[in-house]
Scaffold this motif. Sequence first.
Motif, mmCIF file in Angstrom:
data_model
loop_
_atom_site.group_PDB
_atom_site.id
_atom_site.type_symbol
_atom_site.label_atom_id
_atom_site.label_comp_id
_atom_site.label_asym_id
_atom_site.label_seq_id
_atom_site.Cartn_x
_atom_site.Cartn_y
_atom_site.Cartn_z
ATOM 1 N N MET A 1 28.670 -27.142 30.668
ATOM 2 C CA MET A 1 28.952 -26.772 29.278
ATOM 3 C C MET A 1 28.329 -25.422 28.920
ATOM 4 O O MET A 1 28.423 -24.997 27.791
ATOM 5 C CB MET A 1 28.423 -27.855 28.339
ATOM 6 C CG MET A 1 29.102 -29.201 28.480
ATOM 7 S SD MET A 1 30.845 -29.184 28.106
ATOM 8 C CE MET A 1 30.810 -29.212 26.336
ATOM 9 N N GLU A 2 27.722 -24.744 29.904
ATOM 10 C CA GLU A 2 27.096 -23.451 29.620
ATOM 11 C C GLU A 2 28.114 -22.403 29.189
ATOM 12 O O GLU A 2 27.817 -21.523 28.397
ATOM 13 C CB GLU A 2 26.349 -22.957 30.871
ATOM 14 C CG GLU A 2 25.201 -23.834 31.282
ATOM 15 C CD GLU A 2 24.660 -23.446 32.645
ATOM 16 O OE1 GLU A 2 25.212 -22.535 33.279
ATOM 17 O OE2 GLU A 2 23.668 -24.063 33.063
ATOM 18 N N GLY A 3 29.320 -22.505 29.719
ATOM 19 C CA GLY A 3 30.330 -21.493 29.408
ATOM 20 C C GLY A 3 31.140 -21.800 28.173
ATOM 21 O O GLY A 3 32.128 -21.099 27.903
ATOM 22 N N LEU A 4 30.751 -22.815 27.399
ATOM 23 C CA LEU A 4 31.538 -23.230 26.241
ATOM 24 C C LEU A 4 31.696 -22.114 25.220
ATOM 25 O O LEU A 4 32.815 -21.833 24.769
ATOM 26 C CB LEU A 4 30.907 -24.459 25.586
ATOM 27 C CG LEU A 4 31.639 -25.013 24.358
ATOM 28 C CD1 LEU A 4 33.041 -25.455 24.722
ATOM 29 C CD2 LEU A 4 30.855 -26.181 23.764
ATOM 30 N N PHE A 5 30.590 -21.451 24.864
ATOM 31 C CA PHE A 5 30.667 -20.381 23.856
ATOM 32 C C PHE A 5 31.543 -19.232 24.356
ATOM 33 O O PHE A 5 32.387 -18.717 23.622
ATOM 34 C CB PHE A 5 29.269 -19.872 23.488
ATOM 35 C CG PHE A 5 29.299 -18.782 22.458
ATOM 36 C CD1 PHE A 5 29.592 -19.055 21.135
ATOM 37 C CD2 PHE A 5 29.055 -17.458 22.824
ATOM 38 C CE1 PHE A 5 29.632 -18.049 20.182
ATOM 39 C CE2 PHE A 5 29.095 -16.442 21.882
ATOM 40 C CZ PHE A 5 29.377 -16.740 20.559
ATOM 41 N N GLY A 6 31.358 -18.846 25.607
ATOM 42 C CA GLY A 6 32.171 -17.775 26.182
ATOM 43 C C GLY A 6 33.639 -18.140 26.219
ATOM 44 O O GLY A 6 34.508 -17.309 25.940
ATOM 45 N N PHE A 7 33.927 -19.397 26.560
ATOM 46 C CA PHE A 7 35.310 -19.876 26.592
ATOM 47 C C PHE A 7 35.937 -19.822 25.197
ATOM 48 O O PHE A 7 37.067 -19.369 25.026
ATOM 49 C CB PHE A 7 35.356 -21.305 27.136
ATOM 50 C CG PHE A 7 36.734 -21.901 27.173
ATOM 51 C CD1 PHE A 7 37.648 -21.515 28.138
ATOM 52 C CD2 PHE A 7 37.119 -22.849 26.238
ATOM 53 C CE1 PHE A 7 38.925 -22.067 28.174
ATOM 54 C CE2 PHE A 7 38.380 -23.404 26.260
ATOM 55 C CZ PHE A 7 39.290 -23.016 27.233
ATOM 56 N N MET A 8 35.183 -20.289 24.200
ATOM 57 C CA MET A 8 35.693 -20.279 22.829
ATOM 58 C C MET A 8 35.922 -18.850 22.335
ATOM 59 O O MET A 8 36.935 -18.561 21.705
ATOM 60 C CB MET A 8 34.732 -21.032 21.901
ATOM 61 C CG MET A 8 34.694 -22.518 22.174
ATOM 62 S SD MET A 8 33.401 -23.380 21.252
ATOM 63 C CE MET A 8 33.993 -23.213 19.591
ATOM 64 N N LEU A 9 35.003 -17.966 22.650
ATOM 65 C CA LEU A 9 35.131 -16.563 22.246
ATOM 66 C C LEU A 9 36.338 -15.916 22.919
ATOM 67 O O LEU A 9 37.130 -15.226 22.271
ATOM 68 C CB LEU A 9 33.848 -15.811 22.590
ATOM 69 C CG LEU A 9 33.638 -14.464 21.920
ATOM 70 C CD1 LEU A 9 33.616 -14.599 20.414
ATOM 71 C CD2 LEU A 9 32.341 -13.836 22.409
ATOM 72 N N ALA A 10 36.484 -16.136 24.228
ATOM 73 C CA ALA A 10 37.636 -15.586 24.952
ATOM 74 C C ALA A 10 38.935 -16.184 24.422
ATOM 75 O O ALA A 10 39.935 -15.473 24.238
ATOM 76 C CB ALA A 10 37.504 -15.860 26.446
ATOM 77 N N VAL A 131 34.777 -22.914 33.737
ATOM 78 C CA VAL A 131 34.573 -24.326 34.071
ATOM 79 C C VAL A 131 33.619 -24.878 33.022
ATOM 80 O O VAL A 131 32.480 -24.445 32.915
ATOM 81 C CB VAL A 131 33.989 -24.498 35.489
ATOM 82 C CG1 VAL A 131 33.702 -25.971 35.760
ATOM 83 C CG2 VAL A 131 34.930 -23.930 36.534
ATOM 84 N N LEU A 132 34.112 -25.833 32.238
ATOM 85 C CA LEU A 132 33.287 -26.415 31.182
ATOM 86 C C LEU A 132 32.625 -27.716 31.631
ATOM 87 O O LEU A 132 31.513 -28.018 31.235
ATOM 88 C CB LEU A 132 34.135 -26.667 29.930
ATOM 89 C CG LEU A 132 34.845 -25.449 29.327
ATOM 90 C CD1 LEU A 132 35.628 -25.838 28.082
ATOM 91 C CD2 LEU A 132 33.862 -24.336 29.018
ATOM 92 N N VAL A 133 33.331 -28.496 32.442
ATOM 93 C CA VAL A 133 32.796 -29.760 32.946
ATOM 94 C C VAL A 133 33.014 -29.777 34.452
ATOM 95 O O VAL A 133 34.147 -29.874 34.924
ATOM 96 C CB VAL A 133 33.512 -30.969 32.296
ATOM 97 C CG1 VAL A 133 32.953 -32.281 32.843
ATOM 98 C CG2 VAL A 133 33.395 -30.923 30.788
ATOM 99 N N ILE A 139 38.675 -34.074 32.908
ATOM 100 C CA ILE A 139 37.887 -33.938 31.673
ATOM 101 C C ILE A 139 37.777 -32.471 31.293
ATOM 102 O O ILE A 139 37.907 -32.110 30.117
ATOM 103 C CB ILE A 139 36.489 -34.575 31.845
ATOM 104 C CG1 ILE A 139 36.643 -36.074 32.103
ATOM 105 C CG2 ILE A 139 35.613 -34.324 30.632
ATOM 106 C CD1 ILE A 139 35.363 -36.760 32.515
ATOM 107 N N ASP A 140 37.599 -31.602 32.274
ATOM 108 C CA ASP A 140 37.526 -30.163 32.033
ATOM 109 C C ASP A 140 38.828 -29.667 31.394
ATOM 110 O O ASP A 140 38.811 -28.956 30.385
ATOM 111 C CB ASP A 140 37.262 -29.426 33.346
ATOM 112 C CG ASP A 140 37.099 -27.935 33.167
ATOM 113 O OD1 ASP A 140 36.129 -27.520 32.491
ATOM 114 O OD2 ASP A 140 37.938 -27.180 33.682
ATOM 115 N N ALA A 141 39.960 -30.061 31.977
ATOM 116 C CA ALA A 141 41.265 -29.627 31.458
ATOM 117 C C ALA A 141 41.508 -30.184 30.056
ATOM 118 O O ALA A 141 42.017 -29.477 29.182
ATOM 119 C CB ALA A 141 42.376 -30.067 32.401
ATOM 120 N N ALA A 142 41.127 -31.436 29.829
ATOM 121 C CA ALA A 142 41.326 -32.048 28.505
ATOM 122 C C ALA A 142 40.473 -31.344 27.448
ATOM 123 O O ALA A 142 40.959 -31.061 26.334
ATOM 124 C CB ALA A 142 40.988 -33.533 28.557
#
Length: 197
Positions: A1-10, A131-133, A139-142
């Motif tokens: 879940m470390e990349g969650l913020f970066g994923f949301m921003l992108a 990769v979030l999960v 689960i990652d894709a969902a």
Amino acid sequence: MEGLFGFMLAGLALLANTGPATLSLAATGAAFGARRGLGYLIGIAVGMIVVMCIIATGVVGVLMALPGAAPVLTALAAAYIVYLAYCIATAPPLLDSTQQHHQPSFMGGMFLSLVNPKAYAVLAALFSGFVLVEEGLHIDAALKTIILLTILSITNTAWLFAGAALTRFAREPNINRAINVTFAVLLVASVIFAQLF
């Protein structure tokens, strides 16, 4: 879940910017009003869910490996966007409720999402670049689908209502017409720009 913020921003940067879907939503709001554009908005969202499933399952790789698939998708998207631009440019002023005109529909929004090359490129980059999960691909894709659908829902709704607000402030029929034609030209220009770069 470390990349969650970066994923949301992108996701926000890539999905909220101008493109065929966002410009067509603003144009639909300007030409037909936000309420009459809701079906089109929902169609775009449903189409994007299908595109996300195609990306997440790897089906897009198979489709793009077929000879001639990419040019066919591009041609279908361009043809529909030109048709959509025509409908928007020729729409009667929003304030003239006595005239009926063909407005973008749920099926039209879904079709645009399914043939929009920008959608495939952006979603493929987002799904493969983060990769979030790590424990489970499903689960990652969902999770990615839920986050991106939330971003799309908020930003696309904002584009639709921004277009409607623009027309609401311009009550002159000639200004309404100029707004519709400008959005139609921008919509076609977005396709030309995407093909050149």
